[in-house]
Design an enzyme around this catalytic site. Structure first.
Site, PDB file in Angstrom:
ATOM      1  N   GLY A  43       0.812  -1.212   0.000  1.00  0.00           N
ATOM      2  CA  GLY A  43       0.000   0.000   0.000  1.00  0.00           C
ATOM      3  C   GLY A  43       0.844   1.260   0.000  1.00  0.00           C
ATOM      4  O   GLY A  43       0.567   2.220  -0.734  1.00  0.00           O
ATOM      5  N   CYS A  44       1.880   1.262   0.813  1.00  0.00           N
ATOM      6  CA  CYS A  44       2.741   2.447   0.899  1.00  0.00           C
ATOM      7  C   CYS A  44       3.515   2.658  -0.391  1.00  0.00           C
ATOM      8  O   CYS A  44       3.742   3.801  -0.803  1.00  0.00           O
ATOM      9  CB  CYS A  44       3.676   2.338   2.105  1.00  0.00           C
ATOM     10  SG  CYS A  44       2.775   2.358   3.676  1.00  0.00           S
ATOM     11  N   THR A  45       3.900   1.579  -1.038  1.00  0.00           N
ATOM     12  CA  THR A  45       4.591   1.692  -2.324  1.00  0.00           C
ATOM     13  C   THR A  45       3.652   2.279  -3.369  1.00  0.00           C
ATOM     14  O   THR A  45       4.039   3.181  -4.128  1.00  0.00           O
ATOM     15  CB  THR A  45       5.142   0.329  -2.771  1.00  0.00           C
ATOM     16  OG1 THR A  45       6.082  -0.119  -1.785  1.00  0.00           O
ATOM     17  CG2 THR A  45       5.813   0.402  -4.123  1.00  0.00           C
TER      18      THR A  45
ATOM     19  N   ALA B 272       3.249   6.039  -2.504  1.00  0.00           N
ATOM     20  CA  ALA B 272       4.488   6.776  -2.757  1.00  0.00           C
ATOM     21  C   ALA B 272       4.743   6.932  -4.259  1.00  0.00           C
ATOM     22  O   ALA B 272       5.167   8.000  -4.717  1.00  0.00           O
ATOM     23  CB  ALA B 272       5.663   6.078  -2.080  1.00  0.00           C
TER      24      ALA B 272
END
EC number: 1.11.1.24
Length: 155
Positions: free
Chosen positions: A45-47, A50
């Site tokens: 999710g963070c990738t 970002a």
């Protein structure tokens, strides 16, 4: 945990960054700043989030916005993340979560139906005067940047 609201003065911070420097919010006064808080570098999710900011960075910058990502990850992990994903904006480390807490981006949240304590995926837009212009909490990783762009009138 109190959250920031439109019109609030954004709490200043000075944090270590993935590139080996430091970043102070006060050094960006006079610009609009998109500060996004994410739980953990190199997770799916963070990738996604970002990389969405990376892909929108040039147009956000052209519209007068600076992007800053903040997580509790150590600087070396953020540096690996920035390199692996070719991230072109600063990533700042908040290992003691003091900035996350001051900005309302850390506290109780629901995760797979359970209440846990952790980073609340959030995005705050700070105006040139240091006041909050947009405050979004519990955002979804996928599609969030596109929604933010619409909210800012950039699409």
């Amino acid at each position: 945990m109190p959250r920031l609201a439109v019109g609030d003065l954004a709490p200043d911070f000075t944090l270590a960054t993935a590139d080996g420097g430091t970043l102070a919010l006060s050094s960006l006064r006079g610009r609009r700043v998109v500060v996004f808080f994410f739980p953990a570098a190199m997770t799916p999710g963070c990738t996604t989030e970002a990389c969405d900011f990376r892909d929108s960075y040039a147009s956000l910058e052209a519209a007068g916005y600076t992007v800053v990502g903040i997580s509790p990850d150590p600087v070396d992990r953020l540096a690996q993340f920035a390199e692996a994903e070719a991230l072109t904006y600063p990533l700042a480390s908040d290992p003691d979560r003091s900035v996350l807490e001051a900005w309302g981006a850390y506290g109780e949240k629901k995760l797979y139906g359970k209440t846990v304590e952790g980073v609340i995926r959030s995005t705050v837009v700070v105006g040139p005067d240091g006041r909050v212009e947009v405050a979004q909490y519990n955002v979804r990783a996928t599609g969030h940047v596109a929604k933010l762009r619409r909210d800012l009138g950039l699409d």
